[in-house]
Design an enzyme around this catalytic site. Structure first.
Site: not given
Length: 348
Positions: A17-18, A21
């Site tokens: 997920h990170e 980003h």
């Protein structure tokens, strides 16, 4: 062992997920000051270029900390100095990468075991499905007009969308499309509504269909999460039906214990299934329009794009802080409930 497996799964999902980003921030020229896995004090870390990569003490959570994300900055590489579209892409990338991860893992899982295509192996005599004209060998293609691709979707439909109401079913028999109406029947033994059909099991697929059904798998998991949230909002589900990290660790542990007697491949399949579910779930949950979540940040960015002017950063910060407090309070409530459930189960 159960806790270790759960931590590995959580860490893998969060870091992916990170990573979404992180990659989009780098793509848009945003300075990432720290990229970390976990929360709390730093155990180990190393500086590479402008970014400090670290591992924190507590294994749940992670962060991609960008310059100027929560405060004003004159730096050209600051998050808030980039265009609205650039910032939207960075924020959206986290949840989107969870869907990508779910898809990639679905490719592996379906490549290994196939998919539960909704072909009926058996229809119980005098059951609602039998009375409606369904027979073994039929392939169910639509329920109430909605296309289905997995046998599980029939159960999810009865559990989350419809229980005792008649519904339209479309199915294929010998290449011909048929339609009928089925009225679910309550089963006192299972405590649920059913129609009396059984699956033909998992079928191996060719490479093209494996890709196709991997998309269907992610779609199915997203749909389940959305329907569950709908039931939560409407009061059909309560806090007792929600699990936090403690409850999820328990479920992962139970799944592992049940699978290990069948060998490594069954353990791998079970853990892949669990990771796909959790990754898709995290993607959907992060897109909810709640302040402090990615979805809440997207709402402010979309409003900024429409207005052509950003909201006052101090006001926005207070709203996100309030959202964070709400989420923390909810997590504590769910955690207390999970611990209480585990203690009751242990004492019994």
């Amino acid at each position: 062992m159960n806790i270790i497996i759960a931590v590995i799964i959580f860490s893998f999902i969060i870091i992916f997920h990170e990573l979404g980003h992180f990659l989009l921030a780098k793509k848009n020229g945003i300075c990432v000051e720290e990229f970390c896995l976990g929360l709390g004090p730093t155990i180990i870390g190393k500086q590479f270029g402008e970014t400090f990569y670290s591992l924190k003490l507590f294994p749940f959570g992670g962060a991609c900390m960008m310059r100027g994300e929560d405060e004003a900055s004159d730096d050209a590489g600051a998050f808030n100095n980039k265009s609205v579209l650039a910032r939207i892409s960075v924020v959206f990338a986290g949840p989107f990468f969870n869907f990508i991860l779910a898809f990639l893992l679905s490719l592996i899982l379906i490549g290994m075991v196939g998919s539960d295509i909704p072909v009926l192996s058996d229809v119980e005599e005098n059951s609602p499905a039998y009375e409606a004209g369904l027979r073994a060998g039929d392939e169910i293609t639509r329920i109430d007009g909605a296309r289905i691709h997995n046998f599980r979707e029939i159960s999810y439909y009865l559990l989350l969308e419809n229980q005792d109401q008649p519904f339209e079913v479309e199915y294929k028999r010998s290449g011909k499309t048929e339609e009928s109406t089925v009225t679910p029947q309550y089963d006192e033994e299972t405590g649920s509504y059913r129609i009396g059909v059984r699956s033909s099991g998992y079928m191996k697929l060719d490479p093209i269909k494996t890709i196709q059904y991997s998309f269907y798998e992610v779609r199915c998991q997203i749909k389940i999460t959305v329907l569950s949230l709908k039931q939560l909002v409407t009061g059909q589900l309560g806090l007792n039906e929600i699990s936090g990290p403690v409850g999820i660790v328990s479920v992962i542990g139970d799944t592992y214990d049940q699978a290990r007697s069948f060998g490594f491949l069954i353990i791998l399949e079970s853990m892949l299934n669990m990771t796909i579910l959790l990754s898709a779930n995290l993607g959907v949950m992060n897109l909810l329009p709640i302040p402090a979540l990615d979805g809440g940040r997207l709402v402010f960015l979309i409003i900024e794009g429409i207005r052509g002017k950003a909201m006052d950063s101090e006001k926005e910060g207070k709203i996100h802080y309030a959202g964070l407090l709400f989420l923390l309070g909810l997590m504590i409530l769910i955690m207390v409930k999970d611990i209480r459930t585990l203690l009751i189960s242990f004492l019994q």
